[in-house]
Scaffold this motif. Structure first.
Motif: not given
Length: 202
Positions: A21-22, A35-39, A54-57
């Motif tokens: 994925x990454x 950290x924002x993404x992991x949260x 989720x996808x829009x973020x």
């Protein structure tokens, strides 16, 4: 004596490529998970936000990527489900010797992919007495709450329950509550070795 076996899904039955994925998101321009993404990822696994949100973020972070590219990148972790593992599980289920439960950290996009691409998924689900997905119960491993939920809901004794998971922090969290655990290493272990490696319990 073990009366209940609690299984993880990914890298226990369904093969994963956890680096995919990454790597795929990096091809779209992402440097690393912040950290924002992991949260946000954890919130998504707990069903606290929708797939659309989720996808829009991620679209705001990677504006040149299409929605489908983001979905495909997110799902690239998912590989295949060897049918010999299903045969093992069916035999175990048919024996009626143990209560069989599943507890998976997952999300709607991953399950949508599994339902479309893993033809044995319904047969797999039918082998379990109860099938828990994190985004449906809004609880995820390794949080203590999810293990207490399992114990209380099914009136289990932790010392009569074997929990099998490939993630060390998950098995450690369960062990602290008194579960027997197998921290399965997908590079060295296979779930079909259960009665070889844990015959002393089973």
């Amino acid at each position: 004596m073990i009366k209940t076996i609690l299984f993880d899904f990914g890298d226990v039955f369904l093969n994963l490529n956890k680096k995919a994925t990454i790597l795929e998101l990096q091809k779209l321009g992402l440097q690393e998970f912040t950290p924002e993404m992991l949260q946000l990822n954890n919130q998504y696994e707990k069903g606290e936000i929708s797939s659309k949100m989720f996808i829009e973020f991620y679209k705001t972070q990677l504006p040149n990527a299409t929605h489908q590219q983001l979905i495909d990148s997110w799902n690239s972790i998912l590989l295949d489900f060897p049918e010999y593992r299903l045969a093992f599980l069916k035999k175990l289920s048919a024996s009626k010797k143990y209560q069989l439960l599943l507890l998976s950290n997952t999300n709607q996009l991953h399950i949508d992919w599994v339902e479309k691409h893993i033809k044995v998924y319904e047969q797999f689900k039918n082998c379990f007495d109860v099938f828990y997905l994190s985004h449906e119960i809004q609880l995820r491993k390794p949080d203590t709450e999810v293990f207490r939920f399992i114990l209380q809901t099914h009136e289990l004794n932790a010392n009569e329950t074997l929990f099998i998971d490939d993630t060390f922090e998950n098995t450690e969290a369960a062990k602290r509550l008194g579960f027997h655990t197998w921290n399965l290493n997908p590079k060295e272990d296979d779930i079909t070795e259960l009665f070889t490696k844990y015959s002393h319990l089973l």
